[in-house]
Design an enzyme around this catalytic site. Structure first.
Site, PDB file in Angstrom:
ATOM      1  N   HIS A   8      -0.321  -1.643   2.687  1.00  0.00           N
ATOM      2  CA  HIS A   8      -1.670  -1.107   2.486  1.00  0.00           C
ATOM      3  C   HIS A   8      -2.622  -2.304   2.452  1.00  0.00           C
ATOM      4  CE1 HIS A   8      -4.759   1.579   0.477  1.00  0.00           C
ATOM      5  NE2 HIS A   8      -5.246   0.374   0.266  1.00  0.00           N
ATOM      6  N   LYS A  65      -2.126   2.432  -6.799  1.00  0.00           N
ATOM      7  CA  LYS A  65      -1.930   0.979  -6.805  1.00  0.00           C
ATOM      8  C   LYS A  65      -1.641   0.450  -8.208  1.00  0.00           C
ATOM      9  CE  LYS A  65      -5.407   1.213  -3.262  1.00  0.00           C
ATOM     10  NZ  LYS A  65      -6.871   1.274  -3.055  1.00  0.00           N
ATOM     11  N   GLU A 124      -9.842   1.385   4.182  1.00  0.00           N
ATOM     12  CA  GLU A 124      -8.407   1.250   3.924  1.00  0.00           C
ATOM     13  C   GLU A 124      -7.594   1.450   5.198  1.00  0.00           C
ATOM     14  OE1 GLU A 124      -8.079   2.458  -0.752  1.00  0.00           O
ATOM     15  OE2 GLU A 124      -7.368   3.937   0.690  1.00  0.00           O
ATOM     16  N   GLU A 145      -8.643   5.721   5.213  1.00  0.00           N
ATOM     17  CA  GLU A 145      -9.831   6.321   4.596  1.00  0.00           C
ATOM     18  C   GLU A 145     -10.815   5.247   4.185  1.00  0.00           C
ATOM     19  OE1 GLU A 145      -9.586   8.298   0.852  1.00  0.00           O
ATOM     20  OE2 GLU A 145      -8.288   6.802  -0.044  1.00  0.00           O
ATOM     21  N   ARG A 162     -17.527   3.183  -2.705  1.00  0.00           N
ATOM     22  CA  ARG A 162     -17.827   2.788  -4.087  1.00  0.00           C
ATOM     23  C   ARG A 162     -17.172   1.444  -4.360  1.00  0.00           C
ATOM     24  NH1 ARG A 162     -12.677   3.389  -5.875  1.00  0.00           N
ATOM     25  NH2 ARG A 162     -11.539   5.122  -4.960  1.00  0.00           N
ATOM     26  N   VAL A 166     -11.410  -0.359  -8.149  1.00  0.00           N
ATOM     27  CA  VAL A 166     -10.787  -0.935  -9.351  1.00  0.00           C
ATOM     28  C   VAL A 166     -10.426  -2.404  -9.099  1.00  0.00           C
ATOM     29  CG1 VAL A 166      -8.808  -0.791 -10.912  1.00  0.00           C
ATOM     30  CG2 VAL A 166      -9.828   1.315 -10.005  1.00  0.00           C
TER      31      VAL A 166
HETATM   32  P1  ADP Z   1      -5.770   8.986  -1.298  1.00  0.00           P
HETATM   33  O1  ADP Z   1      -7.161   9.339  -0.918  1.00  0.00           O
HETATM   34  O2  ADP Z   1      -5.082  10.088  -2.048  1.00  0.00           O
HETATM   35  O3  ADP Z   1      -5.654   7.641  -1.967  1.00  0.00           O
HETATM   36  P2  ADP Z   1      -4.914   7.791   1.246  1.00  0.00           P
HETATM   37  O4  ADP Z   1      -5.157   8.455   2.546  1.00  0.00           O
HETATM   38  O5  ADP Z   1      -5.770   6.625   0.911  1.00  0.00           O
HETATM   39  O6  ADP Z   1      -4.959   8.909   0.087  1.00  0.00           O
HETATM   40  O7  ADP Z   1      -3.393   7.336   1.153  1.00  0.00           O
HETATM   41  C1  ADP Z   1      -2.856   6.807  -0.048  1.00  0.00           C
HETATM   42  C2  ADP Z   1      -1.499   6.183   0.209  1.00  0.00           C
HETATM   43  O8  ADP Z   1      -0.610   7.131   0.819  1.00  0.00           O
HETATM   44  C3  ADP Z   1      -1.518   5.000   1.173  1.00  0.00           C
HETATM   45  O9  ADP Z   1      -1.860   3.780   0.549  1.00  0.00           O
HETATM   46  C4  ADP Z   1      -0.074   5.039   1.662  1.00  0.00           C
HETATM   47  O10 ADP Z   1       0.773   4.496   0.659  1.00  0.00           O
HETATM   48  C5  ADP Z   1       0.231   6.517   1.777  1.00  0.00           C
HETATM   49  N1  ADP Z   1      -0.083   7.028   3.156  1.00  0.00           N
HETATM   50  C6  ADP Z   1      -1.211   7.641   3.575  1.00  0.00           C
HETATM   51  N2  ADP Z   1      -1.172   7.939   4.897  1.00  0.00           N
HETATM   52  C7  ADP Z   1       0.038   7.522   5.348  1.00  0.00           C
HETATM   53  C8  ADP Z   1       0.696   7.510   6.646  1.00  0.00           C
HETATM   54  N3  ADP Z   1       0.114   8.015   7.745  1.00  0.00           N
HETATM   55  N4  ADP Z   1       1.938   6.956   6.711  1.00  0.00           N
HETATM   56  C9  ADP Z   1       2.537   6.434   5.618  1.00  0.00           C
HETATM   57  N5  ADP Z   1       1.971   6.407   4.377  1.00  0.00           N
HETATM   58  C10 ADP Z   1       0.741   6.935   4.234  1.00  0.00           C
END
Ligand code: ADP
Length: 450
Positions: A208, A237, A275, A287, A291, A294
């Protein structure tokens, strides 16, 4: 220049904002629930207003109470911190309708990025690389199965309104699809009031990596490199670092420029985080958070900037105080999130702090609202502190983290500190050799928990 700002948050992030305001000569107003009358943010602010009972829906999320607190105190602007109302477009609109200033992006940008399908479409349009997957929402199970075939399993089904790791389900085969699809929809509906979902290829060993961006709202924007936040438990995280141990300067410049250009083109204002998942040298957008995050202090440490001060400046219409060329990386920084939770199952552990001692010394920053005798209320999240260390390089930062964790005393409640002591014994952590699944596997093997 603002004379007074209101901080619509609590805990360490409220202190963070109050401190920045004070250094700028700006007065601060804390708001608090009845459960937080003795909280540090109330003590540290210049003024405070009680805005409701313990439940956050009746206090920290109560827009009328927060607006009333501004009117009573004469605060001209509101900083939302993270969580609570920080990504609520309706709140931003209401603030503006009352002639006040929101310290953050516009309601439109929050709305666009808050819906993950729209966010992905927008980013694709702006030239940002995305995870391969469905073109927009997937309305039927039949379509979901078709997409599973087309992209190949595993795939991840994600609620467009999801956040905090909720509303995401992995399907490893066509057999799993029905359950994963229905569960993601149901979670989207029950947690966020929206059951629309989309599907992405599930990357099996990514890191990530997120890029910090900052815009002035007038078409100028910069990036402040990346943070690696791969060490996660249940998509949350726990340990973040900057720069990312796997990212080369060339990769940073390339993806950083793509991100800065994208937010410049939409006239983005303030701090934002784009991200990505990063696998085999490729970045895939997941995404954007509109903002302060953390984990922003690791970026502040290596660039020597104050992101909250900068947020306040651009909200006032002042220019950013740095250009892309000014932003040079100095050393390495690591943050660990200290939660009041009991291992091995991370059960929240509110209670009275009988003794608190914060670590100090060169390169150590402890952002926490704890004090001796403070009672952690059971109503809010379990983050009680962030320990941030900065060193000339990664080995020095890790040694400093070890040293600082040894100095920290939090007695009276269980915390996640033992987790970090244990992680610092691991070769993979010292090598920086981990991905988003590493910690879950480690927890299962070493603590029997996931
Ligand atoms: P949230 O808005 O709930 O934080 P995210 O879309 O940012 O959701 O995803 C959070 C975490 O989920 C990522 O950091 C990763 O660990 C996992 N994740 C999200 N999308 C994928 C994907 N396409 N493949 C593998 N892991 C994913």
């Amino acid at each position: 220049m603002f004379k007074k700002i209101l901080v619509a948050n609590r805990g360490e992030i409220a202190l963070r904002v109050i401190r920045a305001a004070r250094e700028m000569g700006i007065g601060s107003v804390a708001v608090h629930s009845t459960a937080d009358s003795d909280a540090m943010h109330v003590r540290m602010a210049d003024e405070s207003v009680c805005i409701g009972p313990p439940s956050s829906t009746q206090s920290y999320l109560s827009i009328p109470s927060i607006i009333a607190a501004c009117e009573i105190t004469g605060a001209e602007a509101i900083h939302p911190g993270y969580g609570f109302l920080s990504e609520n477009a309706g709140f931003v609109q209401i603030i503006q309708d009352h002639g006040l200033t929101f310290i953050g992006p516009t309601a439109d940008h929050i709305r666009v990025m808050g819906d993950k399908i729209t966010a992905k479409d927008t980013m694709k349009e702006l030239g940002v690389p995305c995870v391969p997957g469905s073109d927009g929402g997937v309305d039927t199970l039949e379509d979901a199965l078709k997409i599973g075939e087309e992209f190949g399993y595993p795939v991840i089904i994600k609620a467009t309104a999801g956040g905090g790791g909720k509303g995401m389900k992995v399907a490893t085969s066509a057999k799993d699809m029905e359950k994963a699809y229905r569960t993601a929809r149901a979670e989207g509906k029950s947690n966020f009031g929206n059951d629309e979902v989309y599907i992405e290829k599930y990357l099996t060993t990514p890191r990530h990596i997120e890029i910090q961006v900052f815009g002035d709202g007038k078409g100028r924007a910069v990036h402040l490199g990346e943070r690696d936040c791969s060490l996660q438990r249940r998509h949350q995280k726990v340990f973040e670092e900057a720069p990312g141990p796997s990212i080369t300067p060339e990769e940073r410049d390339r993806i950083g420029k793509i991100c800065a250009d994208a937010v410049a083109r939409i006239n983005y204002i303030g701090a934002g985080t784009i991200e990505f998942l990063y696998e085999n040298g490729e970045f895939y957008f997941i995404e954007m958070n509109t903002r302060l995050q953390v984990e922003h202090p690791v970026t502040e440490a290596i660039f020597g900037v104050d992101l909250v001060r900068e947020q306040i400046r651009v909200a006032e219409g002042l220019p950013m105080s740095f250009t892309q060329e000014d932003l040079q990386i100095n050393g390495h920084a690591i943050e660990v999130r200290i939660n009041a939770e009991k291992l091995p199952d991370f059960r929240p552990c509110p209670g009275k702090i009988t003794q608190y001692h914060a670590p100090g010394g060169l390169g150590v920053r402890m952002d926490s609202a704890l004090y001796d005798g403070y009672s952690i209320p059971p109503y809010y999240d379990s983050l009680i502190g962030k320990l941030i260390v900065h060193g000339r390089d990664r080995p020095e930062a890790l040694a400093r983290l070890n040293r600082a964790l040894g100095e920290l005393i939090v007695d009276g409640v269980d915390t996640t500190v033992p987790l970090f002591h244990a992680l610092l014994q691991e070769e993979a952590i010292h090598k920086g050799d981990y991905n988003i699944h590493w910690l879950e596997h480690w927890l299962e093997t070493n603590l029997g928990s996931g």
